[in-house]
Each structure stands twice: as C-alpha cells, then as structure tokens.
Design a protein around this motif. Sequence first.
Motif, PDB file in Angstrom:
ATOM      1  N   GLY A 146      91.607 -47.599  35.441  1.00  6.52           N
ATOM      2  CA  GLY A 146      91.366 -46.202  34.218  1.00  6.52           C
ATOM      3  C   GLY A 146      92.401 -45.410  33.144  1.00  6.52           C
ATOM      4  O   GLY A 146      92.748 -46.125  32.418  1.00  6.52           O
ATOM      5  N   LYS A 147      93.356 -45.426  34.579  1.00  7.13           N
ATOM      6  CA  LYS A 147      94.530 -44.530  33.858  1.00  7.13           C
ATOM      7  C   LYS A 147      95.128 -45.111  32.569  1.00  7.13           C
ATOM      8  O   LYS A 147      96.078 -44.388  31.825  1.00  7.13           O
ATOM      9  CB  LYS A 147      95.049 -42.844  35.158  1.00  7.13           C
ATOM     10  N   GLY A 148      95.627 -45.577  33.919  1.00  8.04           N
ATOM     11  CA  GLY A 148      96.064 -47.222  33.299  1.00  8.04           C
ATOM     12  C   GLY A 148      95.884 -47.365  31.165  1.00  8.04           C
ATOM     13  O   GLY A 148      96.688 -47.429  30.788  1.00  8.04           O
ATOM     14  N   PHE A 149      94.470 -48.090  32.236  1.00 11.90           N
ATOM     15  CA  PHE A 149      93.909 -48.449  30.654  1.00 11.90           C
ATOM     16  C   PHE A 149      93.999 -47.461  29.350  1.00 11.90           C
ATOM     17  O   PHE A 149      94.643 -48.119  28.357  1.00 11.90           O
ATOM     18  CB  PHE A 149      92.997 -49.285  31.272  1.00 11.90           C
ATOM     19  N   PHE A 150      93.413 -46.006  29.859  1.00 16.85           N
ATOM     20  CA  PHE A 150      93.704 -45.734  28.724  1.00 16.85           C
ATOM     21  C   PHE A 150      94.671 -44.744  28.157  1.00 16.85           C
ATOM     22  O   PHE A 150      94.695 -44.318  27.057  1.00 16.85           O
ATOM     23  CB  PHE A 150      92.456 -44.325  29.019  1.00 16.85           C
ATOM     24  N   VAL A 207      97.523 -51.116  35.196  1.00 17.40           N
ATOM     25  CA  VAL A 207      96.247 -51.573  35.000  1.00 17.40           C
ATOM     26  C   VAL A 207      96.516 -52.975  35.796  1.00 17.40           C
ATOM     27  O   VAL A 207      97.323 -53.651  35.694  1.00 17.40           O
ATOM     28  CB  VAL A 207      96.049 -52.019  34.157  1.00 17.40           C
ATOM     29  N   ASP A 208      96.128 -52.875  36.936  1.00 19.84           N
ATOM     30  CA  ASP A 208      95.721 -54.183  38.254  1.00 19.84           C
ATOM     31  C   ASP A 208      94.656 -55.268  37.357  1.00 19.84           C
ATOM     32  O   ASP A 208      93.717 -54.831  37.515  1.00 19.84           O
ATOM     33  CB  ASP A 208      95.785 -53.200  39.559  1.00 19.84           C
ATOM     34  N   ASN A 214      87.125 -56.323  37.295  1.00 25.61           N
ATOM     35  CA  ASN A 214      86.445 -56.056  38.709  1.00 25.61           C
ATOM     36  C   ASN A 214      85.227 -55.315  38.413  1.00 25.61           C
ATOM     37  O   ASN A 214      84.248 -55.126  38.869  1.00 25.61           O
ATOM     38  CB  ASN A 214      86.173 -56.723  39.640  1.00 25.61           C
ATOM     39  N   VAL A 215      86.401 -54.603  37.422  1.00 27.53           N
ATOM     40  CA  VAL A 215      85.547 -52.827  38.259  1.00 27.53           C
ATOM     41  C   VAL A 215      85.315 -51.555  36.584  1.00 27.53           C
ATOM     42  O   VAL A 215      84.710 -51.876  36.344  1.00 27.53           O
ATOM     43  CB  VAL A 215      86.451 -51.672  39.428  1.00 27.53           C
ATOM     44  N   LEU A 216      86.530 -51.694  36.510  1.00 30.23           N
ATOM     45  CA  LEU A 216      86.576 -50.487  35.616  1.00 30.23           C
ATOM     46  C   LEU A 216      85.705 -51.183  33.281  1.00 30.23           C
ATOM     47  O   LEU A 216      84.600 -50.986  33.379  1.00 30.23           O
ATOM     48  CB  LEU A 216      87.412 -50.390  34.897  1.00 30.23           C
TER      49      LEU A 216
END
Length: 392
Positions: A146-150, A207-208, A214-216
């Motif tokens: 989430g940190k990566g995406f945001f 971001v994985d 599957n999660v975020l």
Amino acid sequence: MAAACEQMTSLLVGQEELPHPYDAWISIAKNLPELIKNGQLRAEVEKLTTFSIDGLQGHKLQRLAHLVLGYITMAYVWGEGDGDVRKVLPSNIAVPYCKVSEKLGLPPILVYADCVLANWKKKDPSGPMTYENMDILFSFPGGDCGKGFFLVSLVVETAAASAIKVIPIIFNAIQREDPDTLQKALLDIASCLHKALEMFHQIHEYVDPNLFFNVLRIYLSGWKGNPLLSEGLLYEGVWDTPKKFAGGSAAQSSIFQCFDILLGIQHTVGGVPSDSAAKFLQEMRTYMPSAHQNFLRSLESGPSVRKFVLSKGDATLQEIYNECVQAMVSLRNYHLQIVAKYIVIPASQPSKRKQTSEEPSEPKSKGTGGTDIMEFLRTVRSTTVNSLLKED
Ligand code: HEM
C-alpha cells in the motif's frame, strides 16, 4: 487562474492527529492490519460512539477525518478480504462519515484524494518529497504494498503537478499572441510529464503484483458495478436504501485530466462525453475535491492551446505541442503495461486466497473504479494518440 493553480499545487500536509474524541477513529485506523488479522476490527467499529462532527473545524481536519473514516469503512465492509462482506455500514460510522463527506463535496467512500493526496508525511520535514523521505499515515493489509502504491502515485502526481504553474504563462502567451513564450512553456510541460513517467518506474521496486492484486486491491474496491455488493452499501441512519459508489482509483486524479484539457485531448464531443470511457472519466470528477473540479472547469473555459498552435502553422510550435501530447501517450502506454502486470496477469492465475463465501466472486476484469479495464484504458489512449497533429 494563477491563484487556482497555486491552490492545486499546494498538497495537503501537516495533519496527522484528530482532537478528542475523534482520536478513537485514529486508534482504529492506525491498527487496521492488526485488527483485521485478529478478527477484531468489526467489533471495535461497532463499539464506537456516534460523534457529532461539529468539533471538526477547518478543511485539514475534515480531510483527515474523511481519510480515516474511509479506511475504517473499507476495512469494515471487506473484512478479511475473503468474500465475507458487510452490506450495512453501522450508523455510528455512517452518520459522521456522510456529514463530513457532504461538507467536503466528496462521496462517502475512500477516494484518491484521501489515500494518496492526504495520506503522507515527510520523515525529515526539511527534506524533499521523494519516496525515500516519505511515509504513509494509514495502511491496509498487504505489508508495504500500500505504501508503494500510494507513494508512487503521489510522486507521479507531484512531478506532473509542477507543470500546473506554467498554465497561466500559456494562457497569457496565447492572449498576447506570443508563440516564443508559448513554446518555452510547452517545453516545460513536456519536461514535467517526462519526469512523471520516470517516477512511474518506481512502481516495480515498491509494489508486489501478487500482494497488490490479491490483498490491497480488495480494500480499494467500491460498491458500484460490483456483484459482491450488487445493491450497493446501506449507510445506516443516513439513507433508507443502499447507495452505489465506485472504489478508489487514480482515475480520480485531476492531473491527467488537467493536461488532457490543456492540450485539447478531447474525450468529449461539444462538452458531452462521447463514449463510455469519456463518461467514466467525467464521472470520476465527482470523486475529486471540489477545488479540483472547479479548476478543471475553469481550464475548459480558457483559450485553446491546440487551436492557437494550429492557427499559427508554425512547424516548430507544432512539434513542441506534439511532444506534450506524446508525453501523455507515453504515460498511458506505460500505465497499460503496469495494469497488465498488476491486474491482467495475476487475474489469469488461480487465486491463493481462501474463499469462504458463496457469493459471486469479485469481477477480475474490472478496475477498482469499476471499469472494464483494458477496453477503457485503450480507448483513452487512442483518443490521446489521435490528438497528435499530423504533418500535411
Ligand atoms: C499498480 C499500479 C496501478 C494499477 C494496477 C492501475 C490500474 C488502473 C485501472 C484498472 C484503471 C481503470 C479505472 C478503474 O477502474 O480503476 C486506471 C485508471 C487510471 N490510472 Fe491507474 N493504476 C496504477 C497506477 C497508477 C498511477 C501511479 C497513476 C498516476 C498517478 C495512475 C493514473 C491513472 C489514470 C489517470 C487513470 C484514468 C485513465 C487515464 O486517464 O488514462 N495509475 N488505473
């Protein structure tokens, strides 16, 4: 226009705490992954007192409250992300959430302006707004994904947003019929858009794809066009019937739409959306803060860069204009590759998540905003490519 541009480039910062009693919301939002993992989240939310929002004075406090309540709502609805969804948001959250949303002119769901634009702080306050020097305020399950995406979305946004200050110069240059100044300003825009593309590359590092898909992604999903909540969400104590809202998506960012309008990349015909992609982009404006919506409207009533460039018949000016449009094409090409890696490919692989519910599963070909992803994104890219000026 200069003042509006100033307002657009000043990001929300400095608000991390809510005063008592709203700190009870913060305590939950700060511990979401833990509370979800232990199966305590919903019970904690149900225990909350219903607070009046009268103590939330000022834009920054209200935006932070919208962000916090958005996180809590997404976590409450999607729970452990295993298909066990809640269709009713209890009134102790729904009532204050809808009141704050109404004050801000935002829908009562987590939007891009929450999880990206209001969800960050600098580690060293005197340092730069780089990925390394920033953190997010609130997290969903999925670790650092989430940190990566945001934050990557934020650094793409800030790189592109530095071009906003050039807009008043562009409009002045057109009014004064000054192609030289216009050329320089357009080169500035192209350079900021190139920088934005460079920032985009960081997504691979932070971001994985598996965790994202599957999660975020589950926690960003909305209740519009989503079979898991086909009727929408019932906001108890606010409305008698369920309401449908699209999930959080960078399609709710005003920055790409801003440069589309400036460059005359028209997803509309005579101000009317020409297809479903255009309709979706138009709808996404209603998920933006009202200052952003007003800014886009004011750009639409400004002078047309494209018409001016065409009227001059100057090959160099046309080339520089095309460089800007091409930069938007490149951003959208890159974005399409990202979407293939983070959605289309993981969607084609068997899910490792447990599925406890007998409800229909979430639509894998849909974005969190609810679109049929690839078709939508390709249409938007085609409109951009078609806006390149061709040599006679
Ligand atoms: C893992 C990374 C990303 C994924 C998987 C992703 C996915 C998507 C999807 C599925 C859509 C379609 C709308 C929807 O239903 O949500 C969309 C639209 C959009 N996204 Fe992303 N996105 C990512 C990162 C970003 C970033 C970093 C930005 C820029 C800040 C961005 C900007 C946009 C824009 C502007 C649109 C609207 C279409 C357009 O104007 O071209 N996205 N995205």
